[in-house]
Design a protein around this motif. Structure first.
Motif, mmCIF file in Angstrom:
data_model
loop_
_atom_site.group_PDB
_atom_site.id
_atom_site.type_symbol
_atom_site.label_atom_id
_atom_site.label_comp_id
_atom_site.label_asym_id
_atom_site.label_seq_id
_atom_site.Cartn_x
_atom_site.Cartn_y
_atom_site.Cartn_z
ATOM 1 N N ASP A 27 13.165 -4.245 -32.343
ATOM 2 C CA ASP A 27 13.561 -4.894 -33.592
ATOM 3 C C ASP A 27 12.482 -5.898 -34.008
ATOM 4 O O ASP A 27 11.900 -6.579 -33.164
ATOM 5 C CB ASP A 27 14.906 -5.594 -33.383
ATOM 6 C CG ASP A 27 15.452 -6.176 -34.660
ATOM 7 O OD1 ASP A 27 15.059 -7.329 -34.976
ATOM 8 O OD2 ASP A 27 16.251 -5.515 -35.333
ATOM 9 N N ASN A 28 12.234 -5.999 -35.305
ATOM 10 C CA ASN A 28 11.209 -6.915 -35.815
ATOM 11 C C ASN A 28 11.377 -8.338 -35.302
ATOM 12 O O ASN A 28 10.395 -9.025 -35.018
ATOM 13 C CB ASN A 28 11.216 -6.928 -37.353
ATOM 14 C CG ASN A 28 10.633 -5.671 -37.940
ATOM 15 O OD1 ASN A 28 9.877 -4.955 -37.297
ATOM 16 N ND2 ASN A 28 10.983 -5.391 -39.187
ATOM 17 N N ARG A 85 9.847 -8.688 -31.706
ATOM 18 C CA ARG A 85 8.456 -8.294 -31.456
ATOM 19 C C ARG A 85 7.593 -9.504 -31.132
ATOM 20 O O ARG A 85 7.979 -10.644 -31.393
ATOM 21 C CB ARG A 85 7.892 -7.542 -32.667
ATOM 22 C CG ARG A 85 8.569 -6.209 -32.836
ATOM 23 C CD ARG A 85 7.955 -5.377 -33.915
ATOM 24 N NE ARG A 85 8.703 -4.127 -34.002
ATOM 25 C CZ ARG A 85 8.498 -3.220 -34.921
ATOM 26 N NH1 ARG A 85 7.553 -3.396 -35.813
ATOM 27 N NH2 ARG A 85 9.225 -2.127 -34.940
#
Length: 165
Positions: A96-97, A100
């Motif tokens: 998931d962003n 990261r």
């Protein structure tokens, strides 16, 4: 020998003709596909492949996945792979962003690599696009062994990478 075809309502009727012997071989090529036919073709190719391999490689295919969950038990990352013929193919890696740049991708990659090693794998390989993470994989010990330029669109590439153990 000549290949000729006739368009029919259910597809193309293709046939080979040999002018010397005047024999006719008819092949029916059907445009539409169904899962049963796809499974049959896959099964037949696997049977052929297995006949070409030594016995020590004739193990069942093994699917594996590891998930990364947050404290709310939500999946925020994961990696999937397939083991066969003494190697692991990384099918998908996603983080998931919001998760990261925290080392989570490397943790997932290391986890599946450790698993592959315990299963006797000699290497891992995968493919990725230039807009995904080729540098990430190279930083984690993978080497590019192939590239398709201008794919999936102009200006991008698809990379094929390998990490030998």
């Amino acid at each position: 020998m000549a290949l000729k075809g006739i368009r029919t309502h259910s597809g193309w009727l293709m046939y080979l003709t040999e002018t010397k012997k005047k024999e006719l071989l008819t092949l029916k090529l059907i445009e539409q596909s169904n899962q049963q036919a796809r499974d049959f073709i896959r099964k037949k190719l696997i049977e052929y492949n297995m006949d070409q391999l030594p016995d020590h490689l004739k193990k069942p295919k093994e699917d594996i996945s590891f998930l990364l969950k947050n404290d709310k038990d939500e999946i925020v990352g994961g990696i999937t792979g397939t083991i066969y013929w003494d190697h692991l193919h990384v099918d998908f890696l996603w983080v998931d962003n919001r998760e990261r740049s925290r080392g989570n991708g490397t943790k997932l990659l290391n986890k599946i690599e450790d698993f592959a090693r315990t299963r006797g794998c000699n290497f891992m390989f995968l493919d990725t696009f230039s807009f995904q993470a080729p540098e990430f994989y190279q930083k984690n010990g993978f080497e590019v062994f192939g590239t398709i330029n201008n794919h999936p669109v102009e200006g991008h590439q698809q990379y094929f990478l390998i990490k030998r153990f």
